[in-house]
Structure formats: structure tokens, C-alpha cells
Scaffold this active site. Structure first.
Site, mmCIF file in Angstrom:
data_model
loop_
_atom_site.group_PDB
_atom_site.id
_atom_site.type_symbol
_atom_site.label_atom_id
_atom_site.label_comp_id
_atom_site.label_asym_id
_atom_site.label_seq_id
_atom_site.Cartn_x
_atom_site.Cartn_y
_atom_site.Cartn_z
ATOM 1 C CG HIS A 17 -2.041 -0.563 0.053
ATOM 2 N ND1 HIS A 17 -2.515 1.063 -0.449
ATOM 3 C CD2 HIS A 17 -3.204 -1.077 -0.189
ATOM 4 C CE1 HIS A 17 -3.911 1.439 -0.181
ATOM 5 N NE2 HIS A 17 -4.503 0.035 -0.042
ATOM 6 C CG HIS A 20 -2.914 1.306 3.976
ATOM 7 N ND1 HIS A 20 -2.376 0.052 3.339
ATOM 8 C CD2 HIS A 20 -4.092 1.835 3.723
ATOM 9 C CE1 HIS A 20 -4.245 0.022 3.001
ATOM 10 N NE2 HIS A 20 -4.745 0.716 3.003
ATOM 11 C CB CYS A 125 -20.078 -3.282 -1.477
ATOM 12 S SG CYS A 125 -18.632 -4.219 -1.540
ATOM 13 C CB CYS A 128 -17.429 -0.601 0.005
ATOM 14 S SG CYS A 128 -17.368 -0.708 -1.576
ATOM 15 C CB CYS A 142 -19.542 -3.405 -5.684
ATOM 16 S SG CYS A 142 -18.660 -2.070 -4.674
ATOM 17 C CG HIS A 145 -14.757 -3.853 -3.482
ATOM 18 N ND1 HIS A 145 -15.454 -2.929 -2.884
ATOM 19 C CD2 HIS A 145 -13.486 -4.139 -2.679
ATOM 20 C CE1 HIS A 145 -14.532 -2.171 -1.624
ATOM 21 N NE2 HIS A 145 -13.511 -3.369 -1.680
ATOM 22 C CE LYS A 296 -10.072 1.141 -7.668
ATOM 23 N NZ LYS A 296 -11.254 1.527 -6.742
ATOM 24 C CE LYS A 299 -3.105 -9.359 -2.019
ATOM 25 N NZ LYS A 299 -4.267 -9.825 -0.911
HETATM 26 O O1 ME8 Z 1 -11.477 3.086 4.737
HETATM 27 N N1 ME8 Z 1 -4.586 6.761 -2.850
HETATM 28 O O2 ME8 Z 1 -9.892 1.929 5.829
HETATM 29 P P1 ME8 Z 1 -9.397 1.563 4.264
HETATM 30 C C1 ME8 Z 1 -4.712 7.631 -1.719
HETATM 31 N N2 ME8 Z 1 -11.350 1.773 8.233
HETATM 32 N N3 ME8 Z 1 -4.524 6.703 0.001
HETATM 33 C C2 ME8 Z 1 -5.253 5.941 -0.232
HETATM 34 C C3 ME8 Z 1 -5.269 5.108 -1.220
HETATM 35 C C4 ME8 Z 1 -5.008 5.518 -2.886
HETATM 36 N N4 ME8 Z 1 -4.634 4.952 -4.086
HETATM 37 N N5 ME8 Z 1 -6.076 3.503 -0.625
HETATM 38 C C5 ME8 Z 1 -5.980 3.626 0.553
HETATM 39 C C6 ME8 Z 1 -10.500 2.826 5.904
HETATM 40 N N6 ME8 Z 1 -5.282 4.725 0.945
HETATM 41 C C7 ME8 Z 1 -11.545 2.445 7.125
HETATM 42 C C8 ME8 Z 1 -11.252 4.096 7.831
HETATM 43 S S1 ME8 Z 1 -11.380 6.383 10.023
HETATM 44 C C9 ME8 Z 1 -12.304 6.127 10.582
HETATM 45 C C10 ME8 Z 1 -12.065 4.357 9.798
HETATM 46 C C11 ME8 Z 1 -5.322 5.957 2.195
HETATM 47 O O3 ME8 Z 1 -8.067 0.398 4.998
HETATM 48 C C12 ME8 Z 1 -6.251 7.153 2.340
HETATM 49 O O4 ME8 Z 1 -6.190 7.239 3.292
HETATM 50 O O5 ME8 Z 1 -9.481 1.408 3.252
HETATM 51 C C13 ME8 Z 1 -7.943 6.063 3.016
HETATM 52 O O6 ME8 Z 1 -8.796 6.978 3.109
HETATM 53 C C14 ME8 Z 1 -6.916 5.209 3.659
HETATM 54 O O7 ME8 Z 1 -6.197 4.817 3.092
HETATM 55 C C15 ME8 Z 1 -8.571 4.112 3.433
HETATM 56 O O8 ME8 Z 1 -7.683 3.126 4.275
#
Ligand code: ME8
Length: 473
Positions: A17, A20, A125, A128, A142, A145, A296, A299
Site C-alpha cells: 500500500h 510501503h 497479537c 503485530c 489490541c 488490530h 488511519k 481495510k
Molecule cells: O513492520 N505511514 O512490515 P510492515 C508511513 N516486516 N509508513 C508506513 C505506513 C504509514 N501509514 N504503513 C506502513 C514490518 N508504512 C516488518 C518489518 S524490518 C526488519 C521488518 C511503512 O509490512 C513504514 O516503513 O508492517 C513501516 O515501518 C513499514 O511500512 C512497516 O511495514
């Protein structure tokens, strides 16, 4: 000089999304900027594929975890291609070389005496992928979630984090590892001070979670996601595989992420590196979470923005630009979808695109041979300081101001009325030089469009440039 930067590896339980996409575009802008400066860049991104969350999502779709991961990891690759992301490597935690290295890491931690088996009872959770305390729950759920956590009681291996906390604290406080912006550094130091960070579980019982890397010294346990996930930053650059490659790139110059995973990156990760006796990363930059139109992203609210839909509407370059120009990098902010159209029209169609069309058209019509000037050093230095502070918004702001100034210059000098050919050459040469500087500055943000302008300016006989930013229908 080398520059190694990373994004988080994203969970493959869903498709990519805009959150990312945001971090990944930021990383790409930095990678392209540093390459432009002649540095040897390694830009890493990828996907986090083990753990209960992924296994549960896979089974809901009636799929085997690996097939499910393959499907969703491919979606991330497609999105990054659509956004013209120039990563050097895409790591998946199910890659065989990564799994092998994770086994080695666990064995090392075990041999060094940093792992201990303990009985654990806690509220977990799955969304998370972490244990929650009673205090963190809201109405028993949580807070992120809105699901009740599962009560987990099992024997797990624990990493003795407490042995490393004082050193981690000192390293952060003294900026030997930089946590930026400073508000995040203070947040982590505050967190360490509360004494709430205990030793943490690094494995799960196979009977409860089987989708993970089996521990080499305990066949009944698989690795818990964070050791597996964090170590991607070393396994991707040759750890346990290619020593020369590893020594070339590690330590990382920059880990990028949002605040949601600050604790894992700023506390757990340096502690693990200390335990493995490896050099520490240099800097972590933690940006804020953004909301979409005040809410926020979720979905259920239905406000999740698909980056591919943005690319379809605005094109890859404009999408990248629009994402990064909305607010200063780092802050918690709100993405306002309606501002995208406004900005596209003002900055790109009427701004940069129009300036390119105007100048190249006048040059072609008057058959001008441009006199090129030396690069604007002062400007480059100013831009470099913005990059040091990761103030992408300021780079964009300055470029937009320079485009406006060019527009004013053309209106004032009225080249279409100019009859003196030496004067006309001088005026239009100035314009072409300005376009070149502006395009070089915008290149990391809009690589295809800026390169098209630079190509057009690079000809002996400059012809009217392409229509860069068609009007929105
Ligand atoms: O946490 N605003 O993966 P994840 C800004 N797999 N950035 C956002 C965002 C938002 N609303 N939503 C997501 C994980 N991001 C683990 C990480 S690393 C060794 C393991 C971005 O799929 C932001 O970079 O939940 C956030 O830190 C990351 O997506 C979390 O991605």
C-alpha cells in the site's frame, strides 16, 4: 565511497500500500541521489515472509504458506517496478541463503551463551507479531488490530537483551549509532529508561507456529520473526556467504523505517549485532506514520491507497513527486488525496512541464546554439545539505522556486520580441542552463521525466521537448 541503505522488509500477508510505497520511494530517491554524486550504492528492499501472521493469512486463502508468499512477494516487485524503484537487491526471508545464515546466527547466539530457555506466558497479537502487556490493551483488544490477543504459554528461547541494554543506551546517547530525528532518539532513550524492555523471546514452539526457520539446537522450535527479519540487513550483503562482499557493504549507512518498528531497530538490532560481535549500523532514520484524509489507513475504513492506482492516474514520476512533496519527511502527517491533483497541475503540468515546453520551443524556433555554463556549485552544496538532513520537501521547494523564477525571467525578457540575436542566444542559453540544473535536481524524484529533459538538452540542435505531464482528465 560506498553507501548502503535499506527499507524495512515488508510483510507479505497483503499487497503493498501507499505506506510501503512511501518509504521505498524515499529510499529510491536517496539511492539515485547518491549514485548521481558518484557513490557506490547498494539499495536493499524485500519481504518478511515467516511467522504466524503470514501462515494464518495463507490458510485463510486456502494456500500453502510458500505459494502464498510467492504470490504476494511478486506483487511487491510489480509495484516497485511500476514506481521505477532501482533497488540493487530484493531479499525474501524464505530465500535459501538467508535461511542458512539465520541458522548460523542462532547457533552463534546459542554458543555465545546469549540464549536461554524459559517458560513464557503472555498475550500475543498475531497482527503485530508481538507480545502485548495488559496496559497496552484497549477494552481487552489490541489497539491496532482491534482483535483479542491470544494467550500463549510455552517454552521459548529468550535473547538476553538486558545484558546489552546499558551499552545500547550509551551508543545511542553518544550518537555512535544515530537515531534520527532527535525526537525518536529521545523516545528510545526514554523507553530504555522505563526498564520495560526485558529479555525477549526469539523462538516459538513448532506446535503453535511452524512457518519459520527451525533452530539448529532445538528441533521443536522455529525462529520468532524479528531475529529472522532484522538479520536480512546482513544476510543480503554476503554475511555467512561472501566475506569480501560483506566487508564491502556492512555496516549499513542508513536503515529507513517508520515509527512502528523503532524499538526493534533501535534496541533489538544493535543488541543482536553486539552479541554477534559485528560492526553497528551508522544511522537509522525513523519517519512518522501518516493517515489518509485524517483517518488511519485500514481495510475496514476503505481508505487504503494502492500505489499502482496512483501510477495509473499520474504516472510513476509524478506519483513519486507527489508522495514526497506533501509534507516534511519525518513528521506524522496526513495525506490529502485531493491535494495530489492540485499539486500535479500547479507544480508539474503548469510548472516544470510548461517551462520545458516553453524554453525548448523558443530554442528550436530561433535555432539557438546554447552556451553551457559551469555547474552551479553553490546550489549543489545547498541541495547536498538538504539530503544530509533528509529534507526532500526542501529540495522540491527550492526546485519549484527556481522553476517559478525561470518563468518570471522569460516573461520579463520576452524572447519572442527580441530581435538582437546575440541577446536572444544569451537569454535562451540562460534558460537552458536553468532547465538543466532544475532537471538534475529533480532527477532522483522523477528519473524518467528529468532524464528525457536532459537528453533533449543534450542535443546540438535542441528540439521542442516532449509533453511531460499531460493534463488530468
Ligand atoms: O513492520 N505511514 O512490515 P510492515 C508511513 N516486516 N509508513 C508506513 C505506513 C504509514 N501509514 N504503513 C506502513 C514490518 N508504512 C516488518 C518489518 S524490518 C526488519 C521488518 C511503512 O509490512 C513504514 O516503513 O508492517 C513501516 O515501518 C513499514 O511500512 C512497516 O511495514
Amino acid at each position: 565511497m560506498k553507501y548502503y541503505l535499506t527499507t524495512p522488509i515488508y510483510y507479505v500477508n497483503d499487497q503493498p500500500h501507499i505506506g510501503h510505497a512511501y518509504t521505498t520511494v524515499v529510499a529510491d530517491v536517496l539511492a539515485r541521489y547518491h549514485r548521481q554524486q558518484g557513490r557506490d550504492v547498494f539499495f536493499l528492499t524485500g519481504t518478511d515472509e515467516h511467522g504466524a501472521k503470514i501462515a494464518t493469512s495463507a490458510s485463510k486463502q486456502g494456500m500453502e504458506p510458500q505459494a502464498f508468499c510467492d504470490l504476494n512477494a511478486a506483487k511487491f516487485k510489480v509495484a516497485w517496478q511500476a514506481l521505477d524503484i532501482s533497488y540493487d537487491k530484493f531479499i525474501r526471508t524464505t530465500d535459501e541463503y538467508h535461511e542458512r545464515a539465520v541458522i548460523k546466527i542462532f547457533q552463534d547466539l546459542y554458543d555465545r551463551g546469549y540464549l536461554e530457555e524459559r517458560e513464557y506466558t503472555g498475550l500475543y497479537c498475531v497482527g503485530c507479531e508481538k507480545f502485548l502487556t495488559d496496559k497496552e490493551l484497549v477494552d481487552g483488544l489490541c489497539p491496532d488490530h482491534k482483535q483479542p490477543p491470544t494467550s500463549v504459554k510455552e517454552k521459548n528461547w529468550f535473547f538476553k537483551l538486558s545484558e546489552f541494554l546499558p551499552r545500547v543506551r550509551d551508543l545511542i546517547a553518544s550518537d555512535e549509532i544515530k537515531i534520527l530525528p532527535i525526537t525518536r532518539k529521545n523516545e528510545v532513550l526514554g523507553l530504555i529508561k522505563t526498564n520495560s524492555l526485558g529479555d525477549f523471546s526469539v523462538s516459538r514452539q513448532k506446535s503453535s507456529v511452524s512457518w519459520g526457520v527451525e533452530l539448529p539446537f532445538d528441533k521443536n522450535q522455529v525462529s520468532y520473526v524479528w531475529v529472522d527479519a532484522l538479520s536480512n540487513y546482513i544476510t543480503a550483503v554476503g554475511y555467512n556467504q561472501d566475506e569480501a562482499e560483506f566487508n564491502k557493504w556492512w555496516p549499513a549507512d542508513l536503515h529507513l523505517m517508520a515509527q512502528d518498528i523503532l524499538k526493534f531497530h533501535a534496541v533489538y538490532w544493535p543488541a543482536l549485532l553486539l552479541a554477534l560481535d559485528l560492526p553497528l549500523f551508522k544511522t537509522e532514520f525513523v519517519h512518522g506514520f501518516f493517515t489518509i484524509d485524517g483517518q488511519k489507513m485500514s481495510k475496514t475504513v476503505g481508505n487504503v491507497i494502492d500505489p499502482i492506482a496512483l501510477v495509473e492516474k499520474y504516472g510513476a514520476d509524478a506519483t513519486r513527486y507527489l508522495l514526497l512533496s506533501q509534507f516534511p519527511f519525518g513528521q506524522e502527517a496526513d495525506i490529502k488525496a485531493e491535494l495530489f491533483d492540485e499539486r500535479y497541475t500547479a507544480d508539474l503540468a503548469n510548472g516544470y512541464g510548461n517551462a520545458v515546453a516553453r524554453v525548448t520551443n523558443l530554442i528550436e524556433k530561433n535555432d539557438i546554439t546554447v552556451r553551457w555554463e559551469a555547474a552551479d556549485k553553490e546550489w549543489r552544496e545547498k541541495i547536498a545539505t538538504y539530503y544530509t538532513d533528509l529534507r526532500f520537501d526542501l529540495v522540491i521547494k527550492e526546485a519549484v522556486a527556481r522553476i517559478k523564477a525561470l518563468d518570471v525571467y522569460i516573461n520579463d525578457t520576452k524572447p519572442w520580441q527580441q530581435t538582437d540575436s546575440a541577446e536572444l542566444t544569451s537569454v535562451l542559453s540562460h534558460c537552458a542552463n536553468e532547465l538543466k540544473t532544475i532537471s538534475e535536481t529533480l532527477f532522483p524524484f522523477m528519473p524518467a521525466k528529468a532524464a528525457a529533459v536532459l537528453d533533449c538538452l543534450n542535443n546540438d540542435k535542441i528540439k521542442k521537448g516532449p509533453n511531460l505531464f499531460p493534463r488530468l482528465s
